[in-house]
Design a protein around this motif. Sequence first.
Motif, PDB file in Angstrom:
ATOM      1  N   LEU A   1       0.853  -1.179   0.000  1.00  0.00           N
ATOM      2  CA  LEU A   1       0.000   0.000   0.000  1.00  0.00           C
ATOM      3  C   LEU A   1       0.894   1.235   0.000  1.00  0.00           C
ATOM      4  CD1 LEU A   1      -2.606  -1.044   2.731  1.00  0.00           C
ATOM      5  CD2 LEU A   1      -2.927  -1.109   0.242  1.00  0.00           C
ATOM      6  N   ASP A   2       0.528   2.245  -0.800  1.00  0.00           N
ATOM      7  CA  ASP A   2       1.329   3.466  -0.821  1.00  0.00           C
ATOM      8  C   ASP A   2       0.822   4.449   0.236  1.00  0.00           C
ATOM      9  OD1 ASP A   2      -0.949   4.659  -1.875  1.00  0.00           O
ATOM     10  OD2 ASP A   2      -0.157   4.816  -3.914  1.00  0.00           O
ATOM     11  N   ALA A   3       1.361   5.667   0.224  1.00  0.00           N
ATOM     12  CA  ALA A   3       1.000   6.653   1.239  1.00  0.00           C
ATOM     13  C   ALA A   3      -0.474   7.048   1.169  1.00  0.00           C
ATOM     14  CB  ALA A   3       1.883   7.894   1.086  1.00  0.00           C
ATOM     15  N   GLN A   4      -1.084   6.897   0.005  1.00  0.00           N
ATOM     16  CA  GLN A   4      -2.520   7.180  -0.155  1.00  0.00           C
ATOM     17  C   GLN A   4      -3.376   5.939   0.077  1.00  0.00           C
ATOM     18  OE1 GLN A   4      -0.243   8.273  -2.804  1.00  0.00           O
ATOM     19  NE2 GLN A   4      -0.049  10.071  -1.487  1.00  0.00           N
ATOM     20  N   GLN A   5      -2.729   4.868   0.555  1.00  0.00           N
ATOM     21  CA  GLN A   5      -3.404   3.602   0.832  1.00  0.00           C
ATOM     22  C   GLN A   5      -3.960   2.948  -0.423  1.00  0.00           C
ATOM     23  OE1 GLN A   5      -3.316   2.191   4.102  1.00  0.00           O
ATOM     24  NE2 GLN A   5      -1.815   3.846   4.083  1.00  0.00           N
ATOM     25  N   ARG A   6      -3.332   3.240  -1.563  1.00  0.00           N
ATOM     26  CA  ARG A   6      -3.692   2.559  -2.798  1.00  0.00           C
ATOM     27  C   ARG A   6      -2.899   1.263  -2.902  1.00  0.00           C
ATOM     28  NH1 ARG A   6      -2.374   7.149  -7.104  1.00  0.00           N
ATOM     29  NH2 ARG A   6      -0.420   6.958  -5.917  1.00  0.00           N
ATOM     30  N   LEU A   7      -3.494   0.280  -3.549  1.00  0.00           N
ATOM     31  CA  LEU A   7      -2.879  -1.035  -3.654  1.00  0.00           C
ATOM     32  C   LEU A   7      -2.008  -1.133  -4.893  1.00  0.00           C
ATOM     33  CD1 LEU A   7      -2.693  -3.967  -2.592  1.00  0.00           C
ATOM     34  CD2 LEU A   7      -4.698  -4.490  -4.006  1.00  0.00           C
TER      35      LEU A   7
ATOM     36  N   LEU B   1      -1.461  -0.698 -10.450  1.00  0.00           N
ATOM     37  CA  LEU B   1      -1.929   0.161  -9.372  1.00  0.00           C
ATOM     38  C   LEU B   1      -3.453   0.187  -9.377  1.00  0.00           C
ATOM     39  CD1 LEU B   1      -1.631   2.384  -7.168  1.00  0.00           C
ATOM     40  CD2 LEU B   1      -1.412   4.035  -9.052  1.00  0.00           C
ATOM     41  N   ARG B   2      -4.032   0.038  -8.181  1.00  0.00           N
ATOM     42  CA  ARG B   2      -5.483   0.125  -8.036  1.00  0.00           C
ATOM     43  C   ARG B   2      -5.837   1.504  -7.497  1.00  0.00           C
ATOM     44  NH1 ARG B   2      -9.605  -1.227  -3.991  1.00  0.00           N
ATOM     45  NH2 ARG B   2     -11.460  -2.066  -5.041  1.00  0.00           N
ATOM     46  N   ALA B   3      -6.514   2.297  -8.302  1.00  0.00           N
ATOM     47  CA  ALA B   3      -6.986   3.620  -7.915  1.00  0.00           C
ATOM     48  C   ALA B   3      -8.508   3.589  -7.909  1.00  0.00           C
ATOM     49  CB  ALA B   3      -6.470   4.685  -8.872  1.00  0.00           C
ATOM     50  N   ASP B   4      -9.110   3.855  -6.756  1.00  0.00           N
ATOM     51  CA  ASP B   4     -10.551   3.687  -6.571  1.00  0.00           C
ATOM     52  C   ASP B   4     -10.889   2.216  -6.820  1.00  0.00           C
ATOM     53  OD1 ASP B   4     -10.928   6.405  -5.951  1.00  0.00           O
ATOM     54  OD2 ASP B   4     -10.989   6.910  -8.080  1.00  0.00           O
ATOM     55  N   THR B   5     -11.614   1.927  -7.887  1.00  0.00           N
ATOM     56  CA  THR B   5     -11.957   0.531  -8.173  1.00  0.00           C
ATOM     57  C   THR B   5     -11.376   0.053  -9.499  1.00  0.00           C
ATOM     58  OG1 THR B   5     -14.038   1.238  -9.212  1.00  0.00           O
ATOM     59  CG2 THR B   5     -14.100   0.694  -6.855  1.00  0.00           C
TER      60      THR B   5
ATOM     61  N   PRO C   1      -1.726  -0.378 -15.464  1.00  0.00           N
ATOM     62  CA  PRO C   1      -0.306  -0.748 -15.405  1.00  0.00           C
ATOM     63  C   PRO C   1       0.543   0.490 -15.169  1.00  0.00           C
ATOM     64  CG  PRO C   1      -1.083  -0.766 -17.670  1.00  0.00           C
ATOM     65  CD  PRO C   1      -2.284  -0.511 -16.817  1.00  0.00           C
ATOM     66  N   VAL C   2       1.574   0.370 -14.317  1.00  0.00           N
ATOM     67  CA  VAL C   2       2.421   1.525 -14.013  1.00  0.00           C
ATOM     68  C   VAL C   2       3.894   1.258 -14.288  1.00  0.00           C
ATOM     69  CG1 VAL C   2       0.864   2.564 -12.337  1.00  0.00           C
ATOM     70  CG2 VAL C   2       2.476   0.812 -11.590  1.00  0.00           C
ATOM     71  N   LEU C   3       4.271  -0.011 -14.446  1.00  0.00           N
ATOM     72  CA  LEU C   3       5.663  -0.343 -14.730  1.00  0.00           C
ATOM     73  C   LEU C   3       5.712  -1.680 -15.455  1.00  0.00           C
ATOM     74  CD1 LEU C   3       8.688   0.357 -14.333  1.00  0.00           C
ATOM     75  CD2 LEU C   3       8.600  -0.948 -12.200  1.00  0.00           C
ATOM     76  N   ALA C   4       6.429  -1.725 -16.575  1.00  0.00           N
ATOM     77  CA  ALA C   4       6.456  -2.931 -17.404  1.00  0.00           C
ATOM     78  C   ALA C   4       7.615  -3.862 -17.076  1.00  0.00           C
ATOM     79  CB  ALA C   4       6.512  -2.545 -18.878  1.00  0.00           C
ATOM     80  N   ALA C   5       8.463  -3.513 -16.120  1.00  0.00           N
ATOM     81  CA  ALA C   5       9.627  -4.347 -15.798  1.00  0.00           C
ATOM     82  C   ALA C   5       9.207  -5.696 -15.221  1.00  0.00           C
ATOM     83  CB  ALA C   5      10.525  -3.618 -14.801  1.00  0.00           C
ATOM     84  N   ALA C   6       9.987  -6.724 -15.518  1.00  0.00           N
ATOM     85  CA  ALA C   6       9.698  -8.066 -15.006  1.00  0.00           C
ATOM     86  C   ALA C   6      10.988  -8.877 -14.991  1.00  0.00           C
ATOM     87  CB  ALA C   6       8.644  -8.753 -15.885  1.00  0.00           C
ATOM     88  N   PRO C   7      11.080  -9.829 -14.075  1.00  0.00           N
ATOM     89  CA  PRO C   7      10.102 -10.168 -13.042  1.00  0.00           C
ATOM     90  C   PRO C   7      10.174  -9.199 -11.865  1.00  0.00           C
ATOM     91  CG  PRO C   7      12.030 -11.565 -12.820  1.00  0.00           C
ATOM     92  CD  PRO C   7      12.257 -10.744 -14.058  1.00  0.00           C
ATOM     93  N   VAL C   8       9.046  -9.041 -11.176  1.00  0.00           N
ATOM     94  CA  VAL C   8       8.984  -8.196  -9.986  1.00  0.00           C
ATOM     95  C   VAL C   8       9.042  -9.098  -8.757  1.00  0.00           C
ATOM     96  CG1 VAL C   8       7.598  -6.547  -8.681  1.00  0.00           C
ATOM     97  CG2 VAL C   8       7.661  -6.432 -11.183  1.00  0.00           C
ATOM     98  N   TYR C   9       9.975  -8.804  -7.855  1.00  0.00           N
ATOM     99  CA  TYR C   9      10.153  -9.610  -6.648  1.00  0.00           C
ATOM    100  C   TYR C   9       9.654  -8.925  -5.383  1.00  0.00           C
ATOM    101  CZ  TYR C   9      13.345 -12.405  -9.539  1.00  0.00           C
ATOM    102  OH  TYR C   9      13.905 -13.191 -10.530  1.00  0.00           O
ATOM    103  N   ALA C  10       9.700  -7.582  -5.342  1.00  0.00           N
ATOM    104  CA  ALA C  10       9.393  -6.893  -4.093  1.00  0.00           C
ATOM    105  C   ALA C  10       8.843  -5.498  -4.356  1.00  0.00           C
ATOM    106  CB  ALA C  10      10.645  -6.802  -3.215  1.00  0.00           C
TER     107      ALA C  10
END
Length: 276
Positions: A119-125, A136-140, A144-153
Amino acid sequence: MTPRTLLWMVLLVVAGCRTTQPVTVTLPASLPEPPTVLLPWYDGWLLGGGKVLWWLRDKRPIHRWTLPAAVQGGVVDPEGVLWLGTGAGLVRLTAPTAQPERVPLPALNRFPSVTTLTLDAQQRLWVGTAQHGVFLRADTSWRPVLAAAPVYALATTTDGTVWVGTGIGLFRQTSDGWLVYSEEGTANHGLPDNIVERLVALPEGLWVIMSEAVSFFPVDEVDHPVEFAYLGHPATASTTWWTCRSPATCWPRTMDSSGYANCRISIRTGVSGSCA
């Protein structure tokens, strides 16, 4: 103890509870895989390993769910909704009496392997995946916000910055886009290792745990990370446990073929690190 009985000694002080007394919970059957999720939820605890998820309360298992694939991470949002990353997509659980719900993402594979959540500072997932980057989940709605892969953390520091650990370096969110730290980085944007396996955010900054190194980014000097040598043996290291607390002190315990290496790294007074 029979093979079908698992006795869990959970030190809740490590997980954020106020007590230092161990709590013993006996499960009716062993988890199919080592636990990957332990989260406080509805006056109890969520414990997950493999495809099995348990809700524990009053020192006993209350409810059991079977997930579509092995659980790989989890987070609870401000509304109390539990979000789980699994090998077969994102799963949502709204209450202990509810059933897990698979949530599609706007990717070519709508149920990709979800490796990490934050969760970020605005409590978005924020959701990281193995092959399709970060969402990124904004409202409902999702985007996509970043195309890099694989994502570990994924991690969020106290200044509101979102960090992404990947197999090709560390990504830092800025007002102008993403800043990348990697082995190929120039100036102050270098990193000793491209494979960023874990991120630990503390009030003082961000610990970056890589396959062959550890770095620390002070929250007010993110362009000047402090670097440490590899803790363990690259060819044989198999498991590392990290315990961190303020003021910015971390203890990794690494298991490899030569045994255990107990290390302590601290920025309490300057920077120091040692292993024995």
